[in-house]
Design an enzyme around this catalytic site. Sequence first.
Site, PDB file in Angstrom:
ATOM      1  N   GLN A  28       0.894  -1.158   0.000  1.00 26.82           N
ATOM      2  CA  GLN A  28       0.000   0.000   0.000  1.00 26.82           C
ATOM      3  C   GLN A  28       0.925   1.199   0.000  1.00 26.82           C
ATOM      4  OE1 GLN A  28      -3.184   0.226  -0.112  1.00 26.82           O
ATOM      5  NE2 GLN A  28      -4.032  -1.696   0.606  1.00 26.82           N
ATOM      6  N   SER A  29       0.512   2.267  -0.632  1.00 26.46           N
ATOM      7  CA  SER A  29       1.455   3.367  -0.824  1.00 26.46           C
ATOM      8  C   SER A  29       1.879   4.026   0.475  1.00 26.46           C
ATOM      9  CB  SER A  29       0.846   4.419  -1.729  1.00 26.46           C
ATOM     10  OG  SER A  29       0.735   3.891  -3.006  1.00 26.46           O
ATOM     11  N   THR A  30       0.938   4.538   1.252  1.00 28.04           N
ATOM     12  CA  THR A  30       1.316   5.316   2.422  1.00 28.04           C
ATOM     13  C   THR A  30       0.811   4.624   3.670  1.00 28.04           C
ATOM     14  OG1 THR A  30      -0.732   6.534   2.296  1.00 28.04           O
ATOM     15  CG2 THR A  30       1.140   7.473   1.152  1.00 28.04           C
ATOM     16  N   HIS A  70       5.405   2.368   1.753  1.00 28.04           N
ATOM     17  CA  HIS A  70       6.350   3.143   0.945  1.00 28.04           C
ATOM     18  C   HIS A  70       5.594   3.646  -0.272  1.00 28.04           C
ATOM     19  CE1 HIS A  70      10.403   2.002   2.505  1.00 28.04           C
ATOM     20  NE2 HIS A  70       9.643   1.167   3.165  1.00 28.04           N
ATOM     21  N   SER A  71       5.473   4.951  -0.419  1.00 30.04           N
ATOM     22  CA  SER A  71       4.927   5.376  -1.697  1.00 30.04           C
ATOM     23  C   SER A  71       6.130   5.485  -2.591  1.00 30.04           C
ATOM     24  CB  SER A  71       4.234   6.719  -1.578  1.00 30.04           C
ATOM     25  OG  SER A  71       5.128   7.748  -1.871  1.00 30.04           O
TER      26      SER A  71
END
Length: 715
Positions: A28-30, A70-71
Amino acid sequence: MTEQPLTALSPKIRDHHLARQALVYVRQSTPQQVLEHGESTARQYALVDRAVALGWPRDRVQVIDEDQGHSGQSAAGRPGFQRLLVEVSLDHVGLVLGLEMSRLARSCKDWHQLLEVCAVFRTLLADADGLYDPVDYNDRLLLGLKGTMSEAELHILKGRLLEGKRNKARRGELLNHPPIGYVRGPDGDYQLDPDEQVQNVLRLIFDSFEREGSLHGLLRYLKAHDIQLPVRPHGGPNRGQLEWRRPNRMTLQNLLHHPIYAGAYCWGRRVLDPRRQQPGKRSTGRTVQRPEDCEVLIRDRFPGYITWERFERIQQRLANNRAAVAALGAPREGPALLSGLLVCGRCGRRLMPAYSGRSEHLRYTCGRAMLDYAEPVCLGLSGQVLDTLVAEQVLAALEPAAVELSLAAEADLRAERQQLEAHWQQRLERARYEADRARRQHAAVEPENRLVARELERRWETALQEQRKLEEDYHRFQRQQPAELSAAQRSAILRLSQDVPQIWQAAGMRVQDRQEIVRLLVERITVDVAGESEQVEVKLQWAGGFVSEHRLIRPVSRYAQLADYPRLCERVEELRQAGCSFAQVAEHLNAEGFHPPKRTARFTGSMVGRLWSGRGLHGPRPAFMAEAGLLQEHEFWLTDLARQLELPVATLHRWQRVGWVHSRKVEGAGGRWAIWADAEERTRLRRLRRYRRHWPDPRYPADLTTPKLRENTQK
Ligand SMILES: [Zn+2]
């Protein structure tokens, strides 16, 4: 998007796929998204079941979830994605699963790299929609299209966000945190800070800059007069409340460059220049545009502190100062052997090389606090003595004997590694033997005895899996081992080490080459000076972690800085009383190991003479100096005052000549000068003595050089 169950009967899955692992990639990005989309994360982990349904044993399914939170628009900074690529290219992977395939990678470049690698190693890809074989032309086309669509989607999303912002900015309504000196009004717009003191300080800053003519001059002025900057924090418990903070270079620079103080609205001042970005450093590559070059510039949008003309004048002045610095030439990379390696032992900041005057005389100073906050310089020392010390140490480390020792240590490491290697081979052999035995047992059983045959087949499978897993672990172990030195390399190193001193001294050797040698061996050098004395403590941190400590004697400018100054004075006194001449005293001092502060020379008769007279030990004072009535209240003989203020008589004479002190020639005292200085004046003179002038303004501040009005008139 519906999740169709994939059957184990997919014709794309072959034995060579099933023989390798299945990898589930979760991201997942953030951190925000990780929290909010718990459901999506759960769905991602459920992909393990899908892999099992496709025919992979559960213990052969590995989850990679390092990239949660980690985005990233590229693979840099996403260790999980990189591990995925490595595992595929080690030929360990038969299937890669992700929730949406094309989201595995966020940029087309990464995505196509993954496709390429998967095609080479015949690895399948699967997502909620289906199973793809990158070797197959149609699948490949579809996967490529998915990647392109995903990138386009991202682009459109970003574009919409940006367009909304841009429209708002064109109207001059897109506002961030109010800068220093402004607050948000009830209507949400910026207005001048209602606090009058804040407004006064802001106006004072612009006035002082124009008077002092440089950023550093401004900083020094604020520091000298103890003026602090009004800040209203954007966050934290004290949000919006007025705080006073010490001025620093960065804030002042931003303030002087900001067009809002001339009432202008500006959007797009800070832009990202990809050419100046450094990989792995997020805040690099930002440049600040001139207001005229910004996408949006609306003049007279806010109430201002200065006029636009004044703002432009200030920008011109700052640009001229920059040009003047540039004209001095780029910082010489020349003689500073250790620049970049030195750390101050007192405050932990980096030491900077500086060249005094026109000469090549090099000093290392801890001047960051001076540059940023106009604080005094923390410490400094002659570059030459330090360079010499480190060069000696480095050459000693490269002596053939020392190198031989290091190579012996390397041989120990090699022996250890051989042991590990042997251990691995044993484990592998055992696993192979177990698998082979299981196969033989299975082959030996009668086919009619189905129950036993099935059990033996299961055991054979398990043994084979164990063996494969062990082999994969062994590959990883091998990859992590550093390369070994060959015999030829070892003898080459030994041969070269004999030549190092000659190479170091060679005429053609550039300082950059020496710098490189030092950097290979030394990671960091910590320097600390005991008080103001000549004693320096140097710690060398060598590559590999060993720290060695050294003592150094630096040249200092005054006798009083010497650690053995009291002993030196005592000795001079003794010798003088024993009737020695200055020259004889000098000889004694040299023989007894005393050094003059500069350390360049030995004591001479005239040096001892100057030391003697400087200390005021030159016999009885003239009778008139003791005579009462010659001096008025708060008056001193010039030499007495110089001694009291610890400054050279010549300096005080100069101040007297240019009128920086009240003075008069005393009648009947052989033309001697009396200086008037009450307690306040003496404080001023001490400050004047301590004051360090800085480029580009070589003047002393007027308040330090103007004597105070003398009360009892007589001048
Ligand atoms: Zn320091």
